[in-house]
Motif scaffolding. Structure first.
Motif, short mmCIF file in Angstrom:
data_model
loop_
_atom_site.label_atom_id
_atom_site.label_comp_id
_atom_site.label_asym_id
_atom_site.label_seq_id
_atom_site.Cartn_x
_atom_site.Cartn_y
_atom_site.Cartn_z
N THR A 169 0.80 14.10 -3.49
CA THR A 169 0.11 14.82 -2.40
C THR A 169 0.15 13.50 -1.22
OG1 THR A 169 -1.91 13.86 -2.63
CG2 THR A 169 -1.45 16.26 -3.54
N MET A 170 -0.21 14.03 0.23
CA MET A 170 -0.35 13.16 1.11
C MET A 170 -1.71 12.28 0.95
SD MET A 170 1.98 12.93 3.13
CE MET A 170 1.13 11.75 4.07
N LYS A 171 -2.50 12.84 0.23
CA LYS A 171 -3.77 11.99 -0.25
C LYS A 171 -3.33 10.83 -0.77
CE LYS A 171 -7.96 11.26 -0.87
NZ LYS A 171 -7.96 10.02 -1.42
N ASP A 172 -2.20 10.74 -1.84
CA ASP A 172 -1.64 9.59 -2.44
C ASP A 172 -1.19 8.72 -1.41
OD1 ASP A 172 -2.36 11.08 -5.11
OD2 ASP A 172 -0.39 11.78 -5.06
N ILE A 173 -0.70 9.20 -0.46
CA ILE A 173 -0.20 8.16 0.55
C ILE A 173 -1.16 7.47 1.31
CG2 ILE A 173 1.25 7.90 2.57
CD1 ILE A 173 2.94 8.41 0.10
N SER A 174 -2.20 8.26 1.59
CA SER A 174 -3.35 7.71 2.19
C SER A 174 -4.15 6.63 1.38
CB SER A 174 -4.34 8.70 3.14
OG SER A 174 -5.04 9.24 1.91
N ASP A 175 -4.29 6.94 -0.13
CA ASP A 175 -4.77 6.13 -0.94
C ASP A 175 -3.93 4.81 -1.15
OD1 ASP A 175 -6.80 7.91 -1.45
OD2 ASP A 175 -5.60 8.66 -3.28
N LEU A 176 -2.64 5.00 -1.06
CA LEU A 176 -1.81 3.91 -0.99
C LEU A 176 -2.29 3.00 0.35
CD1 LEU A 176 0.48 2.52 -2.76
CD2 LEU A 176 2.14 3.95 -1.40
N SER A 177 -2.27 3.55 1.36
CA SER A 177 -2.53 2.84 2.70
C SER A 177 -3.93 2.10 2.57
CB SER A 177 -2.80 3.68 3.77
OG SER A 177 -1.76 4.52 3.77
N ASP A 178 -4.95 2.76 1.78
CA ASP A 178 -5.98 2.25 1.67
C ASP A 178 -5.91 0.99 0.83
OD1 ASP A 178 -7.44 4.01 3.12
OD2 ASP A 178 -8.29 5.20 1.58
N LEU A 179 -5.09 1.21 -0.21
CA LEU A 179 -5.09 0.00 -1.33
C LEU A 179 -4.42 -1.24 -0.14
CD1 LEU A 179 -4.97 -0.69 -4.23
CD2 LEU A 179 -2.76 -0.31 -4.18
#
Ligand SMILES: Nc1ncnc2c1ncn2[C@@H]1O[C@H](COP(=O)(O)OP(=O)(O)OP(=O)(O)O)[C@@H](O)[C@H]1O
Length: 766
Positions: A587-597
């Protein structure tokens, strides 16, 4: 039990979450696709949290149609207490949309042979207005939207299959079985427009109906903070209150079980009894907890004579618990007790509670009976029966552990038996258990213990599914046998995946307990396991755990909390062990989690520089990320789209070791292609790019091709369906790129298509 929760004093506003389902294919080939609850990570849990006042807020749904809300929670999670609280709220003026609330305990409705009309069910069976019942019923029929019907304990409704298929029940006048009436209500055929609130245990019989309900509420038990406040309230005002709280919180195993409200209550009760008797040693297993519980309950009041009688009563009650449990029942009519004495004994010590079976319209007499006070007691007594009885031995004994079987038994009525059974077999020298068995029975128990040992030794531990592995860990934990614990610890796979398997606090405890004893090194996959922060912290801190995967947002939370509490050593260890390669974004949430990382990386690096003086540029999780996929499988259509591509590109330049980027089938158009084209030259380690099956036209393809020419490091751009014309137009005849469709190679120089790839191949498609 002496201190029962009162709806005001001991009640804790437990966590309620709005649940979601997903379709999962069965774990064996024959199993059909089934609906299961989505397991949330910490952030999702917070987002899904709802208040009690929001339970009946159903989005969508037709105005005049029945709303079906289901509360799912494992046994003892507090579903019945919640129902009581809702009724209390209503009587205090809340939920004012309802003028009538009917509350049915399903176990009281399990009367398949009898027939009722809707009016009987509502206004005869349990409550009967003194006068005017015809008018009341008429009003109810005219105003179904003002009616709330609560069915508590769905799994206790006998004969419940096919509620969605039966349509016989269409009239409120005819007589039907309870099952047909329920089906009529559930299918929105009678009293259409009312609200139905059902409570059920998950993974049980209700799973087949999950897609038919309008709202799912999940009860996942107490958080560690809620446990602490329950315990503090329980002991409030007692002279040993602080000591008792400390005793329970220090005993990590029992504390982990307190996430379940019913267990929390047992543990507090036992602790209270022990303090009263001057004993301050809490047992270390669930089995010894309940042996002690029984002992504490029975001993203070008994004389030698009653002791012998009580021992016999317990044995016979255990047999009864088992007999009912096997039939998925916990209530019985008085006549079913083996003797009056056993019944009186069970009632006196609160092992069963009085229970009235409803009156039948033909026969106005209520029938008296009893119900086991709760499922834990019934489970414990059932296991005790399996241990003491001569009838069950060898295979018929070990089948109740059901460890290697792939499929979980469909019901979870006696779920705790596989834990109590080994626990009791290994407690055979406990004085209380000895008092229940003579020499002959002791010999039987010794034999059964050997059978268990042999059985566990034969299990192929590395082949077990995660759920079964956890069951085995609980089983050997309960034995506290060092040989068995070591045996299992040595045979665990190095790569332990709990991906998609719910890990409750006691699961995490036993896993930690065994991993700690193993000389081996482990890599843990804790993604999508619902593990809490404390559990994650404990597991990743283990020396034997050398690497782990977990939800990105949970891990970032863990690091931030370790930074706040200044646990730098653990922070360093957990940063070093964390890995995310290959990363599959769903999901796009996974991408934003990756950005958070990526965002938190800098903070962590500084923190470690300050604490340890180490000089690193990147955290290993990012440094070692080689493959990023935004593709699930050939059938799924991801919708990263152009907006998503933009966010993705912001993070891509930070992934310095990324070699493969897969954006297959993502609705990327030319704008998205342009974003990708722009970032490609900066991705020095990228070798393979998949952009096939998107919405890229020639214009976008042109941008990508231009960019690819500046990226000699990119060796392959993969495609399934090539648009040859687009490529032909774009390619220079002297280009050193060759283009391939499927496994064919198209040579733009002579226009030939061959089936072998030679030299540098690029597979392109838009
Ligand atoms: N919110 C709460 N606050 C305090 N205690 C609670 C709470 N919820 C449950 N309990 C305790 O746990 C016990 C079991 O709760 P309850 O009977 O509601 O569980 P249940 O989910 O209905 O279980 P089952 O599926 O076995 O019917 C209660 O008797 C009470 O002591």
């Amino acid at each position: 039990m002496d201190r029962e929760v009162t709806l005001d004093h001991l009640y804790i506003d437990g966590a309620l979450m709005q649940g979601q389902t997903e379709t999962k294919s069965g774990k064996n080939i024959t199993k059909v696709m089934e609906k299961e609850l989505v397991i949330y990570n910490l952030e999702e849990k917070e987002k899904a949290a709802i208040e009690r006042s929001q339970i009946f807020q159903v989005l969508g749904g037709k105005e005049l149609e029945t709303k079906v809300v289901v509360v799912l929670g494992k046994a003892g999670m507090g579903k019945s207490i919640l129902v009581q609280k809702i009724c209390q709220d209503w009587s205090n003026g809340k939920f004012s949309q309802f003028e009538f609330v009917f509350w049915f305990e399903c176990r009281r409705l399990s009367l398949p042979e009898k027939q009722y009309s809707l009016k009987d069910l509502l206004l005869e069976l349990f409550v009967k207005p003194r006068e005017g019942s015809d008018e009341v019923f008429e009003y109810i029929l005219q105003n179904p939207d003002k009616v709330l019907l609560i069915f508590d304990g769905f799994e206790e409704l006998q004969d419940h299959d096919g509620f969605t298929h039966y349509s016989d029940c269409q009239s409120y006048k005819e007589l039907y079985s309870i099952r047909e009436l329920f089906a009529g209500l559930f299918q929105k055929k009678i009293l259409s427009g009312c609200t139905l609130l059902l409570t059920a245990r998950p993974k049980d019989k209700f799973n087949q109906y999950l897609s038919k309900v309008d709202k799912i509420i999940e009860m996942i038990g107490f958080s560690p903070q809620q446990v602490e406040s329950y315990i503090a309230r329980y002991f409030e005002g007692l002279p040993y209150s602080d000591d008792a709280v400390k005793l329970i919180t220090d005993c990590q195993y029992l504390f982990s079980h307190c996430y379940s409200p019913v267990m929390c209550r047992f543990i507090c009760f036992l602790c209270e009894m022990m303090f009263e008797m001057g004993d301050k040693d809490l047992p270390s297993t669930l089995t010894s907890l309940f042996v002690k519980y029984l002992q504490q309950k029975l001993i203070p009041t008994q004389t030698d004579v009653t002791a012998i009688g009580n021992q016999q009563h317990i044995t016979r009650l255990a047999q009864l618990a088992w007999y009912l449990g096997e039939k998925n029942q916990n209530a019985l009519k008085s006549s079913l007790f083996p003797s009056k004495e056993v019944k009186e004994f069970a009632l006196k010590y609160g092992l069963v509670l009085p229970f009235t079976f409803p009156k039948h319209s033909g026969n106005r007499e209520e029938e008296f009976g009893s119900v086991f006070s709760d499922f834990v007691i019934q489970n414990f007594l059932s296991a005790l029966h399996l241990v003491l009885t001569e009838e069950i031995k060898d295979k018929s004994l070990t089948k109740y552990l059901s460890l290697p079987a792939r499929k979980k038994k469909p019901h979870n009525w006696l779920d705790l038996v596989p834990r109590f059974l080994p626990g009791l077999l290994y407690l055979q020298h406990d004085p209380y258990l000895c008092s229940l068995s003579d020499e002959h029975v002791m010999k039987i128990i010794t034999k059964k213990q050997k059978t268990l040992l042999k059985y566990i030794k034969k299990i192929q531990i590395s082949d077990l599914y995660p759920e079964k592995l956890l069951e085995l860990l609980h089983c050997v934990y309960e034995t506290q046998d060092s040989y068995l614990l070591q045996h299992v610890a040595l045979r665990l796979k190095a790569e332990l995946s709990f991906l998609g398997t719910l890990l409750t606090p006691p699961d995490v405890y036993v896993l930690h307990f065994i991993l700690k004893r193993s000389p081996k090194e482990f890599s843990l996959d804790l993604r999508n396991s619902g593990i809490n922060l404390q559990g994650l912290k404990h597991l990743v801190g283990l020396k034997s755990v050398t690497s782990f995967r977990a939800s990105l947002s949970d891990t970032v939370r863990l690091w931030e909390s370790l930074e706040q509490t200044k646990e730098y050593e653990l922070l360093k260890i957990s940063v070093e062990k964390f890995g995310i390669d290959p990363f599959k974004a769903e999901t796009m949430k996974d991408i934003s989690d990756l950005s958070d990382l990526v965002r938190v990386q800098e903070k962590m690096i500084h923190c470690m520089e300050d604490a340890f003086g180490c000089n690193i540029n990147e955290i290993p999780a990012i440094k070692n990320l080689r493959k990023l996929e935004f593709a699930l499988d050939a059938l799924s259509e991801n919708e990263i789209g152009d907006e998503g591509t933009k966010s993705l590109c912001e993070v891509l330049s930070e992934l310095t070791s990324l070699e493969t980027l897969n954006l297959y089938n993502n609705y990327i158009c030319d704008a998205g292609a342009e974003n990708i084209a722009r970032i490609l030259p900066a991705m020095a380690s990228l070798r393979v790019l998949h952009v096939q099956c998107n919405k890229i036209t020639d214009a976008g393809a042109q941008k990508l091709t231009d960019s690819l020419r500046k990226c000699p490091h990119i060796k392959s751009v993969a495609s399934l369906a090539i648009n040859l014309q687009a490529i032909l137009k774009l390619c220079e005849p002297d280009s050193d790129l060759a283009y391939t469709e499927l496994n064919q190679n198209y040579n733009p120089t002579d226009g030939s298509v061959t089936n072998t790839s030679v030299g540098k191949i690029a597979l392109i498609s838009w």
